[in-house]
Design a protein around this motif. Structure first.
Motif, PDB file in Angstrom:
ATOM      1  N   ALA A 131      11.965  11.103  37.888  1.00  0.00           N
ATOM      2  CA  ALA A 131      12.809  11.294  36.842  1.00  0.00           C
ATOM      3  C   ALA A 131      11.705  10.937  35.325  1.00  0.00           C
ATOM      4  CB  ALA A 131      13.926  10.125  36.151  1.00  0.00           C
ATOM      5  N   LEU A 132      10.284  10.242  35.847  1.00  0.00           N
ATOM      6  CA  LEU A 132       9.547  10.205  35.127  1.00  0.00           C
ATOM      7  C   LEU A 132       8.620  11.260  35.175  1.00  0.00           C
ATOM      8  CD1 LEU A 132       8.518   6.062  35.149  1.00  0.00           C
ATOM      9  CD2 LEU A 132       9.986   7.643  33.242  1.00  0.00           C
ATOM     10  N   VAL A 133       8.424  11.407  36.631  1.00  0.00           N
ATOM     11  CA  VAL A 133       7.149  12.863  37.118  1.00  0.00           C
ATOM     12  C   VAL A 133       8.195  13.978  36.286  1.00  0.00           C
ATOM     13  CG1 VAL A 133       7.210  13.834  38.918  1.00  0.00           C
ATOM     14  CG2 VAL A 133       5.998  11.689  39.238  1.00  0.00           C
ATOM     15  N   LEU A 134       8.896  13.669  36.170  1.00  0.00           N
ATOM     16  CA  LEU A 134       9.836  15.359  35.569  1.00  0.00           C
ATOM     17  C   LEU A 134       9.230  15.273  34.130  1.00  0.00           C
ATOM     18  CD1 LEU A 134      11.824  17.000  36.276  1.00  0.00           C
ATOM     19  CD2 LEU A 134      13.303  16.290  34.777  1.00  0.00           C
TER      20      LEU A 134
END
Lengths: 187, 116
Positions: free
Chosen positions: B76-79
């Motif tokens: 989710a954070l890399v997205l």
């Protein structure tokens, strides 16, 4: 495991070509190969959302980079190579890699994630948010403020790009500055 | 372990390109490569051997899914990080185009007025 090593070696070779290519356009295209290999790696790592996003972002990034380089001067710059800076940079990066090798010993082993926080997300994500895709339930619900901040950063950077590139209102001020300070127009 | 180390080597490639190259567009390319390496490292840390994607399908056992799925939090954070990378890239290329319009070159050592 072997598959990831092969993909990563491919990406490293692509980045070496991108760094050392004489022509800027071929360098940009090599970066494109690195990005698409990255999206394949994401797909194999169980992250289909990120793989799709990476493909879309990669295509747009290639368009932007080619717009930046295609009609401009894209010959190599090799008038003055600073060998001392290059050698010292390589030495320091060797030291950096050695320290990172020591630091990597404390990281969780490959294939065995920690999963302290995400365990709860996986267990209760469906009841709490009603989303079957747990990644989306985190992005849009559990960490919604984070996504709001991301949208702000995105908006600010695109606004900055527009301000830098706009044509209107720039010319007049520049000429006035030139007349006052006396900087020659063409360098 | 070797996968992490190869990712670090990719990161160092980008750092070398950023520090040692004179061409402004090459510097931008170095930053892009560093961006890729950091994103890939975060996803690699969350990988579970033989894991499935964190998407619940119909008829999937809930308890088994919890022990089988890969870590969804770094994904989710890399997205968000990937999309921010695109915005920053657009800003950097805009600055490069403006520098070229003004100085008619991409060479850092020729852009005299940036010198301290």
């Amino acid at each position: 495991m072997v598959l990831f090593v092969v993909l990563l070696v491919f990406m490293i070779i692509g980045s070496i070509i991108a760094i050392e290519a004489r022509n800027l356009l071929s360098s940009v295209i090599s970066v494109g190969t690195v990005g698409f290999a990255l999206s394949i790696a994401f797909l194999l790592l169980g992250a289909p959302d990120i793989a799709i996003t990476q493909i879309v972002v990669e295509v747009i990034a290639l368009i932007i980079l080619i717009r930046g380089t295609i009609s401009l001067d894209n010959t190599a710059i090799e008038k003055h190579r600073d060998t001392f800076a290059m050698v010292s940079a390589l030495v320091f990066f060797g030291i950096f890699l050695a320290f990172s090798y020591v630091a990597l010993k404390d990281m969780p082993e490959f294939g065995k994630p920690l999963m302290k926080v995400s365990q709860g997300y996986l267990q209760r994500g469906l009841q709490r948010t009603g989303a079957a895709n747990i990644v989306m339930s985190i992005v849009l619900d559990f960490r919604g403020y984070d996504t709001l901040g991301e949208a702000t950063v995105l908006f600010t950077s695109i606004l900055g790009a527009f301000v830098v590139l706009r044509k209107r209102g720039r010319k007049k001020k520049e000429e006035r500055d030139r007349a006052r300070v006396g900087i020659p127009g063409d360098l | 372990m070797i996968v992490y180390l190869l990712t670090f080597i990719l990161f160092v490639m980008g750092l070398y390109c950023l520090v040692a190259k004179k061409n402004v567009v090459k510097k931008v390319i170095g930053i892009v490569i560093m961006d890729y390496a950091v994103n890939l490292l975060l996803i690699l840390v969350g990988y579970r051997r033989g894991g499935v994607a964190p998407i619940l399908l119909k008829g999937m056992d809930r308890a088994k899914f919890t022990t089988q799925s890969v870590d969804p939090l770094p994904q989710a954070l890399v997205l968000t990080s990937i999309v921010i990378g695109l915005g920053v890239l657009a800003l950097m290329v805009a600055l490069c185009i403006r520098l070229y319009e003004k100085y008619k070159t991409f060479d850092m050592s020729e852009i005299r007025r940036l010198r301290g």
